[in-house]
Design a protein around this motif. Structure first.
Motif, PDB file in Angstrom:
ATOM      1  N   GLY A 249       0.789  -1.217   0.000  1.00 22.09           N
ATOM      2  CA  GLY A 249       0.000   0.000   0.000  1.00 22.09           C
ATOM      3  C   GLY A 249       0.821   1.265   0.000  1.00 22.09           C
ATOM      4  N   ARG A 250       2.087   1.182   0.411  1.00 23.30           N
ATOM      5  CA  ARG A 250       2.934   2.370   0.436  1.00 23.30           C
ATOM      6  C   ARG A 250       3.309   2.842  -0.957  1.00 23.30           C
ATOM      7  NH1 ARG A 250       6.669  -0.270   5.062  1.00 23.30           N
ATOM      8  NH2 ARG A 250       6.109  -2.065   3.764  1.00 23.30           N
ATOM      9  N   GLN A 252       1.151   3.361  -3.430  1.00 19.68           N
ATOM     10  CA  GLN A 252       0.178   4.427  -3.665  1.00 19.68           C
ATOM     11  C   GLN A 252       0.334   5.542  -2.642  1.00 19.68           C
ATOM     12  OE1 GLN A 252      -3.885   3.127  -3.908  1.00 19.68           O
ATOM     13  NE2 GLN A 252      -3.528   1.771  -5.646  1.00 19.68           N
ATOM     14  N   GLY A 253       0.491   5.158  -1.382  1.00 19.59           N
ATOM     15  CA  GLY A 253       0.491   6.153  -0.317  1.00 19.59           C
ATOM     16  C   GLY A 253       1.637   7.144  -0.393  1.00 19.59           C
ATOM     17  N   GLN A 303      -3.435  -2.967  -3.788  1.00 15.56           N
ATOM     18  CA  GLN A 303      -2.632  -1.853  -3.269  1.00 15.56           C
ATOM     19  C   GLN A 303      -3.498  -0.901  -2.462  1.00 15.56           C
ATOM     20  OE1 GLN A 303      -0.761   0.150  -6.538  1.00 15.56           O
ATOM     21  NE2 GLN A 303       0.976  -1.248  -6.642  1.00 15.56           N
ATOM     22  N   GLN A 304      -4.689  -0.588  -2.984  1.00 16.27           N
ATOM     23  CA  GLN A 304      -5.578   0.352  -2.307  1.00 16.27           C
ATOM     24  C   GLN A 304      -6.046  -0.201  -0.966  1.00 16.27           C
ATOM     25  OE1 GLN A 304      -6.352   3.482  -3.030  1.00 16.27           O
ATOM     26  NE2 GLN A 304      -7.588   3.600  -1.163  1.00 16.27           N
ATOM     27  N   SER A 307      -3.235  -0.055   1.444  1.00 12.08           N
ATOM     28  CA  SER A 307      -2.970   1.330   1.818  1.00 12.08           C
ATOM     29  C   SER A 307      -3.978   1.830   2.843  1.00 12.08           C
ATOM     30  CB  SER A 307      -3.008   2.217   0.565  1.00 12.08           C
ATOM     31  OG  SER A 307      -2.764   3.569   0.886  1.00 12.08           O
ATOM     32  N   GLU A 308      -5.229   1.436   2.695  1.00 10.93           N
ATOM     33  CA  GLU A 308      -6.251   1.881   3.638  1.00 10.93           C
ATOM     34  C   GLU A 308      -5.949   1.395   5.055  1.00 10.93           C
ATOM     35  OE1 GLU A 308     -10.021   0.680   2.040  1.00 10.93           O
ATOM     36  OE2 GLU A 308      -9.798   1.933   0.263  1.00 10.93           O
ATOM     37  N   ASP A 310      -2.611   0.167   6.104  1.00 13.53           N
ATOM     38  CA  ASP A 310      -1.258   0.516   6.538  1.00 13.53           C
ATOM     39  C   ASP A 310      -0.979   2.009   6.540  1.00 13.53           C
ATOM     40  OD1 ASP A 310      -0.416  -2.054   7.104  1.00 13.53           O
ATOM     41  OD2 ASP A 310       0.299  -2.425   5.079  1.00 13.53           O
ATOM     42  N   ILE A 311      -1.599   2.754   5.625  1.00 13.56           N
ATOM     43  CA  ILE A 311      -1.351   4.195   5.535  1.00 13.56           C
ATOM     44  C   ILE A 311      -2.435   4.976   6.264  1.00 13.56           C
ATOM     45  CG2 ILE A 311      -1.025   6.159   3.985  1.00 13.56           C
ATOM     46  CD1 ILE A 311       1.234   4.138   3.825  1.00 13.56           C
ATOM     47  N   ASP A 312      -3.708   4.617   6.024  1.00 12.88           N
ATOM     48  CA  ASP A 312      -4.820   5.382   6.581  1.00 12.88           C
ATOM     49  C   ASP A 312      -5.231   4.917   7.977  1.00 12.88           C
ATOM     50  OD1 ASP A 312      -4.802   6.661   4.141  1.00 12.88           O
ATOM     51  OD2 ASP A 312      -6.425   5.447   3.307  1.00 12.88           O
TER      52      ASP A 312
END
Length: 332
Positions: A249-250, A252-253, A303-304, A307-308, A310-312
């Motif tokens: 995910g990173r 995209q992030g 990926q999205q 990301s939701e 791990d990133i968000d």
């Protein structure tokens, strides 16, 4: 560390030498418990032609983010068609999870074609092409181990080399062939961050260099922990380029671009639900429920989802449920 991980050497053991088996009961902080503790799922289009009201399944997974999401997607989907689900999401590593399946402690989990082919079935070379690799592993695993492979998802969680979007634009590098040209003409601009394992693996840096015809000098090569590489190349410090896992995910992030593997060097690691043969023989409807889900899981979608989480900082179960809802697989 709960990392998206690559489908093996980085977080889940792909293509690595099998470690001593952990005790099946040794679990990480994933999602464990029965269906009541996780909540049910309203019927959606998966329930239009399938009912599993009389069925009970134990769904498992490895411990990294991507696997936790896939486990929850599977559990919620099966609940939506009436099944009673026990979750064993987050088992400690590939070997433990595979053993949980073959021993009957779990009924199904998502495995990667390349992982099973080389780590479990003990082949030394991957099969070229996703269809061919899936067919080969499915035929052998069913014949030898009574493990049935459902349809594979199109996303491929394998190694890649990536850079920040600005670096891609500055140097006009979009493929690994372009990168090889840059490494040969301007080695400092092609500076590369890798982890220690990638630097010595045949399906890592040595193989990439041989396939694409370049060689990184030590002063342009930095060895970092996996989790540090994404931030390093996002800031282009200390490297402009770095090793990544394609569904992390990173990517995209942090605004990274993955270079196209135009020689097709990196092996294919498509995931599919693997099920014990007695289970799917009794409930062949499982394929009708889970194959459409696999078809919808593209690299960009995975990926999205990663990301939701791990990133968000979203909860795995919320991310999984919303993705299923957005495709109409389950109801509101």
């Amino acid at each position: 560390m709960q990392s998206t991980g690559i489908a093996g050497p980085l977080s889940s053991g792909k293509l690595r030498i099998a470690a001593p088996l952990a005790v099946i009961g040794l679990l990480t902080s994933g999602c464990f418990g029965d269906s009541d503790s996780q909540g049910g799922a309203e019927p959606g289009r998966l329930a239009e032609n399938v009912s599993l009201d009389d069925a009970k399944f134990t769904v498992g997974s490895k411990e990294f983010t991507e696997q936790l999401i896939l486990c929850e997607i599977t559990a919620i989907a099966l609940q939506s068609v009436g099944a009673d689900i026990e979750r064993q999401c987050g088992l400690a590593g590939s070997d433990t999870t595979r053993t949980a399946l073959t021993s009957g402690n779990i009924d199904m989990y998502w495995e990667y074609t390349g992982t099973a082919w080389i780590s479990y079935l003990q082949h030394t070379e991957p099969v070229d092409g996703p269809d061919e690799q899936h067919r080969a592993v499915a035929e052998e695993d069913e014949a030898d181990n009574d493990i049935v492979w459902l349809d594979y998802a199109p996303f491929n969680n394998t190694y890649a080399i990536a850079a920040a979007d600005g670096i891609i634009e500055e140097y006009g590098v979009t493929t690994l062939s372009d990168y090889a040209d840059l490494a040969n003409s301007d080695p400092a601009a092609a500076s590369l961050c890798v982890n220690s394992e990638f630097s010595v693996r045949n399906d890592g840096l040595p193989g990439v260099q041989e396939s694409y015809g370049f060689e990184m000098a030590s002063n342009n090569l930095a060895t970092l922990e996996e989790g540090s590489i994404y931030n390093a190349i996002g800031k282009s410090d200390p490297c402009n380029f770095g090793m990544v896992a394609t569904t992390d995910g990173r990517i995209q992030g942090l605004g990274l671009t993955v270079l196209e593997d135009d020689n097709g060097f990196f092996p294919v690691y498509n995931p599919a639900v693997t099920v014990r043969k007695p289970v799917i023989d009794e409930h062949p409807e499982l394929a009708e429920v889970l194959n459409p889900i696999a078809a919808a899981l593209s690299t960009e979608a995975m990926q999205q989802l990663n990301s939701e989480v791990d990133i968000d900082g979203e909860r795995v179960e919320d991310v999984a449920r919303e993705w299923l809802r957005s495709h109409g697989f389950v109801g509101d």
